[in-house]
Design an enzyme around this catalytic site. Structure first.
Site, PDB file in Angstrom:
ATOM      1  N   SER A   1       0.805  -1.228   0.000  1.00  0.00           N
ATOM      2  CA  SER A   1       0.000   0.000   0.000  1.00  0.00           C
ATOM      3  C   SER A   1       0.837   1.277   0.000  1.00  0.00           C
ATOM      4  CB  SER A   1      -0.970   0.025   1.186  1.00  0.00           C
ATOM      5  OG  SER A   1      -0.289   0.320   2.380  1.00  0.00           O
TER       6      SER A   1
ATOM      7  N   LYS B   1       1.372   4.729   7.369  1.00  0.00           N
ATOM      8  CA  LYS B   1       0.638   5.571   6.426  1.00  0.00           C
ATOM      9  C   LYS B   1       1.074   7.019   6.598  1.00  0.00           C
ATOM     10  CE  LYS B   1      -2.257   2.506   4.674  1.00  0.00           C
ATOM     11  NZ  LYS B   1      -1.366   1.392   5.016  1.00  0.00           N
TER      12      LYS B   1
END
Length: 135
Positions: free
Chosen positions: A52, A89
């Site tokens: 991701s 993230k």
């Protein structure tokens, strides 16, 4: 080659760059950081798992993380969701909530309200200060 000047920090397993997985407390390896960096806080390292965060971070890369409970909006951080799932993230603060943004556009942004943050909970573990890739 390791140098005697380096400070060893533990690599605490894998952090998922994608769907969060359990944050592991087992020491799998050690990475060295400079004494000057070591003086600026408490550090640990994690392996990236998943895709991701591509194209900036790939599975198997190591991130060096400074333990801190808050970061600036736009920083890349290790975030704990549900007290057990750690993910890496980009964190963007929006009012009283936060968004966890993957670099890979195949993945969705995860938005958390102030209520979500306290209920789940969602907490910042630390700021990613360095990325290491082995060839």
């Amino acid at each position: 080659e390791s140098t005697s000047a380096g400070i060893k920090i533990p690599v605490l397993g894998y952090v998922r760059a994608g769907i969060p997985v359990e944050a592991i407390e087992d020491v799998m390896d050690y990475e060295e950081i400079s004494p000057s960096l070591a003086k600026s806080g408490e550090f640990f390292a994690l392996y990236i798992k998943g895709n991701s965060m591509e194209p900036k971070m790939y599975e198997g890369d190591v991130v060096i993380v400074r333990k801190q409970a808050d970061i600036d909006s736009g920083d890349v951080a290790v975030v704990l969701v549900n007290s057990m799932d750690a993910t890496v993230k980009k964190v963007v603060k929006k009012g009283t909530g936060i968004s966890l943004i993957p670099f890979n556009t195949d993945y969705s942004v995860m938005d958390f309200s102030a209520e979500d943050i306290s209920r789940l909970p969602v907490s910042i573990v630390g700021k990613v200060v360095e990325l290491r890739r082995k060839f």
